[in-house]
Write a protein that holds these residues in place. Structure first.
Motif, PDB file in Angstrom:
ATOM      1  N   ASP A 109      -5.695  -0.880  -5.013  1.00  0.00           N
ATOM      2  CA  ASP A 109      -5.194  -1.574  -3.825  1.00  0.00           C
ATOM      3  C   ASP A 109      -6.233  -2.574  -3.350  1.00  0.00           C
ATOM      4  O   ASP A 109      -7.250  -2.204  -2.774  1.00  0.00           O
ATOM      5  N   GLU A 110      -5.970  -3.851  -3.650  1.00  0.00           N
ATOM      6  CA  GLU A 110      -6.901  -4.928  -3.302  1.00  0.00           C
ATOM      7  C   GLU A 110      -8.338  -4.566  -3.651  1.00  0.00           C
ATOM      8  O   GLU A 110      -9.215  -4.539  -2.795  1.00  0.00           O
ATOM      9  N   THR A 122       0.836  -1.208   0.000  1.00  0.00           N
ATOM     10  CA  THR A 122       0.000   0.000   0.000  1.00  0.00           C
ATOM     11  C   THR A 122       0.863   1.247   0.000  1.00  0.00           C
ATOM     12  O   THR A 122       0.550   2.236  -0.652  1.00  0.00           O
TER      13      THR A 122
HETATM   14 MG   LIG Z   1      -2.197  -2.777   2.065  1.00  0.00          MG
END
Ligand SMILES: [Mg+2]
Ligand SMILES: Nc1ncnc2c1ncn2[C@@H]1O[C@H](COP(=O)(O)OP(=O)(O)OP(=O)(O)O)[C@@H](O)[C@H]1O
Lengths: 224, 844
Positions: free
Chosen positions: A170-171, A51
């Protein structure tokens, strides 16, 4: 648009928080380059710094040392306003928790990224994109009236509508079930390829990572 | 191109803000409401003032009674002067003087009696019940008629046709006066009667002339040479120093001054309300921003700059301001219609709504300044909301932001606001002091809250649950203490100061004065009647204490050869002393309770020279001293005299005090009369009735009646003033409620946790009560002491009275404010007590 044009370039980037004994070295010299037509996944264990890389690339965090280029422009020394400009012109972000603005409709949420670039009255373009995403009947609904998958599709449309050079995700499917995730990712892959947009995808899903052009693996703040 | 770009961006901001307001107006209503109330107060002030001034302007001829008013004081114009005037214009003459009206079977009132000729009024009408009663004055057969006002009617229980004795003549009540065109004080507030000039002439008053006021009014036909005619009249009477001429534009001066002062007071109250509303705005806006920090972070992640986001929210506030100010101003414009209902009929005033774009701009500008000042620290918290938080799902609430740049903005804007008010008023220094005191108070009350939190942290912790919860709430970062102390503290202090001062003044008038003052004043006592009167009263009551002073009317003409009008401004505190005729007295010896502070008393026996003793305070205000020369017009004759000494006059004694005294040797040559005071064990009403029956030409004024009249008027003014200051408290309460509302979700959550931990509802309620009680008592201790100190200063140094603390009044005001505030806080928290808290568990 020429081939192999660099969308993101990290040169020996480090990131640390805190001072002295409280100091945490999150990234310890990261270098990589991603081209505009590339789809790259970033994988690694929890807390490894994935991240953090996305945040740096989005200009939402400052490097401790090293340089980051977005669209061949060095953003490491830019001020807040200039970073905002880079972000609205070249970067689209997709979050794990969707993050639509709750009191705006799906359409209004998508229009927002155009409006940030002072492009107004593009309702038709936005509706067209939402329609392609299978949301024609949800255009005027508020996020609270949409399912998680629908919300994420709106979020992806919002990231894509301005045809940015880079999508940072991010995911993006972390909060969705398996089937929905698959459909969602297909959509994202198709559109980034079509628009020649670079996609940086952080994921814990190995299958998903395998579908990307390249995998960058992070461990303890370094690329392995 | 660039312009078009900007225009498009503004359009976007506009559209976005409008949409946002439409979808979340509930969050903005507190801002709208507090802005509306404080702007309304401001609009009302502007609007009523404007309408009153318009009304005065439009009726200036009626108020003056003509195109020109010529006051010749205690003597009428000469026949020659009148002859010349009547060649130029229509002339009407009136005489006003104070005398007794008595019922043959007892009961008497001291009355302002006006005698009128057939031309009166030159402008406007005398409204009477029954209509047209004025005509009865002109009928020559039978008993002459008198018109009385409602006050006389009520006091003497009179009806039309009843008999009434004035001097030695029996009159018949011909009607009740509702209003006269000129706003005579006594017609509106006191006792006022009208008789015909013909009957007045029959009184044959020469000796009692000291309290007479002769006015000649002119009506000049509208024509080209109007101005020239005015100038002709002015030239004609120029040399007669005892004459004052007034034109319509000078009419109702004292009324204009009252309006001015009252609107200044209202302006200060409204700006106080606005600033407290501003504190609420700042608080509400900050929580509004905090509630939207996700949305703000999202916008930042999309590349919106902090500036654009700030502009959007500021624009929203501007829309709210615009809407509230228009609404407030509209109500303000219409308010004169409502005010008409409240103005007594005897004023004869009917206000018209007056719209002025400038006035609206004024209201909106002040609103804008306040909004700017109070939204800057909130809006500048936006840059500290980080989009990075979206990746970590952690949002921290932001605080008011005070950077050097911000503080500079705030100082500049506040200076503009203060300057804007200070420059618009005539009492600039006072206004400036008010602002200073106000801002210092904000600082003090903020420190009070901080001090409380600090002290609580230092105090040993009690293990009592109620206390622990209350303590945690007060000491927490989201403590309500600062906002409660600031927004309630200032309003309460203002209310307390005004009530304390008012209370002390009222006590002075209603309690202290009557105990020191005489029971009866005698005026218009002829030289020849003085001794019979003294004997008559001694006969009624051997122990009666009487004091008689010789007296003559005199008007200031000049000081050291310079005319008083050019020397003394209207704003001078002692201007009253040089206005028209004043009563002066004399004595061969200095009065006992008037210590000489400068110069020396004169040696007796100098009859060629007028020697003057003057009130030291007036002398200071007029900037004169010992050896200066003043010229007085005494009974129409100009006399120059030298100031020999200055006395310290104690007017509070309410005995006969004279601002100016002269030497007896000189004064004995003048025709004069006596004024006197009487203190007796016999009820004053009885003495009055007996004296009036025996000496119809002497006026006997009951002091208790005078005192109760002044007391009643003062009461009304004080109620008005204090209730206006209540508005500041109301705004403070709204601000507190808004702060509570903003916090309810947090409190709900905390309380839920307490519940889960096994703390019962009663304890939570007790804790809330304790929390409020702690904050409120801290606030009170500062508020009450500040108010006591300020009112002590005002009462002792400005009014030079004895200051007293009234515990009952203090308790009444503070307890009721506390109870209402706490009730509102509970009401704002009512969701907390309802079962709706349970969804919270499911959401967690
Ligand atoms: Mg993360
Ligand atoms: N403000 C901060 N101060 C100190 N350390 C921080 C801070 N922010 C992040 N970290 C640390 O940086 C490291 C990397 O965090 P990051 O969020 O990039 O990990 P990640 O790879 O995305 O993990 P996950 O897969 O769990 O999302 C973590 O160990 C985290 O504790």
């Amino acid at each position: 648009m020429t081939m192999n044009k660099s969308a993101i370039q990290f040169s020996d980037v480090t990131l640390s928080y805190g001072q002295n004994i409280n100091r945490v070295d999150v990234l310890k010299g990261i270098s990589f380059s991603i081209n505009t037509d590339e789809i790259v996944s970033i994988v690694g264990p929890s807390g490894s710094g994935k991240t953090s890389i996305i945040m740096l690339a989005a200009g939402l965090e400052k490097t401790s040392s090293g340089a980051i280029k977005i669209n061949n422009e060095d953003i490491t020394s830019l001020n807040e306003n200039a970073l905002s400009a880079v972000r609205r012109q070249h970067v689209g972000i997709v979050f794990q928790s969707f993050y639509l603005i709750p009191n705006l409709t799906a359409l209004e949420n998508v229009l927002l990224s155009l409006e940030a670039n002072q492009k107004y009255n593009k309702d038709e373009d936005a509706i067209a994109l939402l329609t392609e995403f299978g949301l024609a009947h949800r255009v005027h609904h508020l996020p609270s009236e949409l399912s998680g998958g629908e919300q994420q599709r709106v979020a992806i449309a919002r990231a894509l509508i301005n045809k940015p050079a880079i999508i940072l995700a991010d995911e993006p499917t972390g909060n969705l079930d398996e089937v929905t995730s698959k459909n969602m990712m297909q959509l994202l892959f198709d559109y980034t390829r079509k628009q020649q947009t670079a996609l940086v995808l952080v994921t814990h899903d190995n299958d998903l990572a395998q579908q990307c052009d390249r995998i960058i693996e992070i461990k303890d703040g370094t690329i392995v | 191109m660039a312009l078009l770009f900007n225009y498009q961006q503004w359009l976007f901001i506009h559209r976005y803000a409008v949409r946002d307001i439409r979808r979340s107006y509930k969050k903005l209503w507190i801002i709208a409401l507090t802005l509306f109330i404080s702007l309304l107060l401001l609009s009302l002030t502007f609007s009523i003032k404007q309408s009153l001034n318009d009304e005065i302007q439009a009726n200036s001829k009626e108020l003056l009674g003509g195109d020109m008013q010529i006051s010749s004081g205690i003597k009428p114009l000469s026949g020659e002067q009148l002859q010349k005037l009547s060649n130029i214009a229509e002339v009407s003459q009136t005489v006003n003087f104070f005398t007794m009206l008595s019922k043959p079977d007892g009961g008497a009132v001291f009355t302002d009696l006006r005698s009128i000729d057939e031309h009166y009024p030159l402008y406007g009408v005398v409204q009477t019940e029954p209509a047209g009663a004025r005509e009865k004055l002109l009928i020559e057969t039978g008993a002459p008629a008198v018109l009385i006002n409602e006050n006389i009617q009520n006091q003497l229980q009179l009806k039309i046709g009843d008999e009434l004795k004035i001097m030695n003549t029996i009159f018949v009540v011909g009607g009740v006066i509702a209003s006269v065109p000129d706003l005579t004080n006594s017609a509106a507030f006191g006792e006022f009667a009208i008789i015909s000039k013909r009957e007045f002439a029959k009184f044959d008053l020469r000796a009692a002339s000291s309290f007479m006021k002769h006015d000649t009014r002119l009506k000049i036909a509208k024509s080209d040479d109007y101005q020239r005619k005015i100038e002709t009249v002015q030239a004609l009477l120029e040399d007669d120093k005892s004459i004052r001429m007034r034109l319509p534009q000078d009419s109702a001066q004292s009324l204009r001054r009252i309006i001015d002062n009252f609107s200044n007071f209202l302006n200060l109250v409204s700006v106080s309300a606005m600033i407290i509303a501003g504190i609420g705005i700042s608080n509400t806006l900050l929580s509004f921003i905090n509630q939207r920090n996700t949305s703000i972070a999202i916008k930042k992640s999309l590349g919106f700059s902090a500036k654009t986001i700030q502009l959007i929210y500021f624009y929203e506030i501007l829309i709210v301001l615009f809407a509230s100010s228009i609404l407030a101003y509209a109500v303000g414009v219409l308010s004169p219609l409502a005010a008409n209902a409240a103005i007594p009929e005897s004023f004869g005033i009917s206000l018209q709504p007056s719209f002025s774009l400038l006035d609206y701009a004024n209201v909106a500008f002040i609103g804008l300044l306040v909004v700017l000042i109070f939204s800057i620290p909130s809006l500048y918290s936006i840059p500290s909301i980080k989009a990075a938080a979206l990746f970590r799902n952690t949002f921290q609430s932001v605080n008011l932001h005070f950077s050097v740049k911000n503080i500079a903005y705030l100082v500049i804007l506040t200076t503009i606001l203060v300057a804007y008010f200070v420059l618009q008023t005539r009492v600039q220094l006072l206004t400036l002091y008010y602002f200073l005191a106000f801002f210092i108070s904000i600082g003090i009350f903020y420190s009070v809250a901080k001090l409380l939190i600090f002290a609580l942290r230092r105090l040993p912790a009690f293990s009592n649950n109620t206390y622990k919860i209350a303590y945690r709430n007060i000491a927490s970062k989201k403590s309500l203490a600062p906002i409660i102390t600031i927004s309630l503290g200032i309003g309460l202090t203002l209310l307390l100061i005004l009530s304390f001062v008012a209370d002390n003044l009222k006590r002075e008038v209603v309690d202290s004065i009557p105990s020191m003052a005489p029971d009866i004043f005698f005026v218009s006592v002829n030289k020849s009647e003085k001794e019979p009167l003294e004997a008559f009263i001694k006969n009624l009551d051997v122990d009666a204490v009487m004091e008689f002073n010789p007296m003559v009317s005199a008007a200031f003409v000049s000081i050291n050869g310079q005319s008083v009008e050019s020397r003394v401004s209207r704003d001078n505190r002692s201007h009253w002393a040089i206005e028209g005729d004043r009563r002066i007295s004399w004595s061969e010896f200095p009065p006992e309770d008037n210590p000489i502070v400068s110069g020396e008393w004169w040696a007796p026996g100098n009859s060629d020279q007028m020697l003057v003793s003057m009130d030291a305070r007036i002398a200071k205000d007029l900037n004169v001293g010992v050896n200066d020369e003043i010229t007085l017009s005494i009974l129409g004759r100009e006399v120059a005299g030298t100031i020999m000494n200055l006395r310290q006059v104690d007017y509070q004694g309410m005995g006969t005090n004279f601002a100016i005294m002269i030497n007896s040797a000189f004064a004995d040559q003048l025709p004069y009369e006596y004024v006197g005071t009487l203190k007796s064990e016999i009820p004053s009403g009885e003495i009055q009735a007996q004296v009036v029956r025996q000496f119809p030409n002497i006026s006997a004024i009951k002091v208790d009646r005078l005192v109760s009249k002044v007391g009643a008027i003062m009461n009304k003014i004080l109620i008005a003033v204090t209730s206006i200051s209540l508005i500041v408290i109301v705004i403070g309460m709204i601000v507190i409620v808004s702060a509570v509302l903003v916090q309810t979700s947090l409190r709900k959550y905390n309380n839920l946790i307490y519940k889960i931990l096994g703390v019962d509802f009663a304890t939570i309620l007790k804790a809330m009560t304790l929390e409020f009680a702690i904050i409120y008592f801290t606030l009170l201790s500062f508020s009450v002491s500040a108010a006591a100190l300020a009112s002590y200063f005002v009462v002792e140094s400005i009014f030079t009275l004895q200051w007293q603390f009234d515990l009952g009044l203090t308790l009444m005001l503070t307890v009721s404010t506390g109870v209402v505030t706490f009730a509102l806080i509970l009401l704002a928290n009512k969701n907390m007590f309802s079962p709706a808290v349970y969804p919270l568990i499911r959401n967690e």
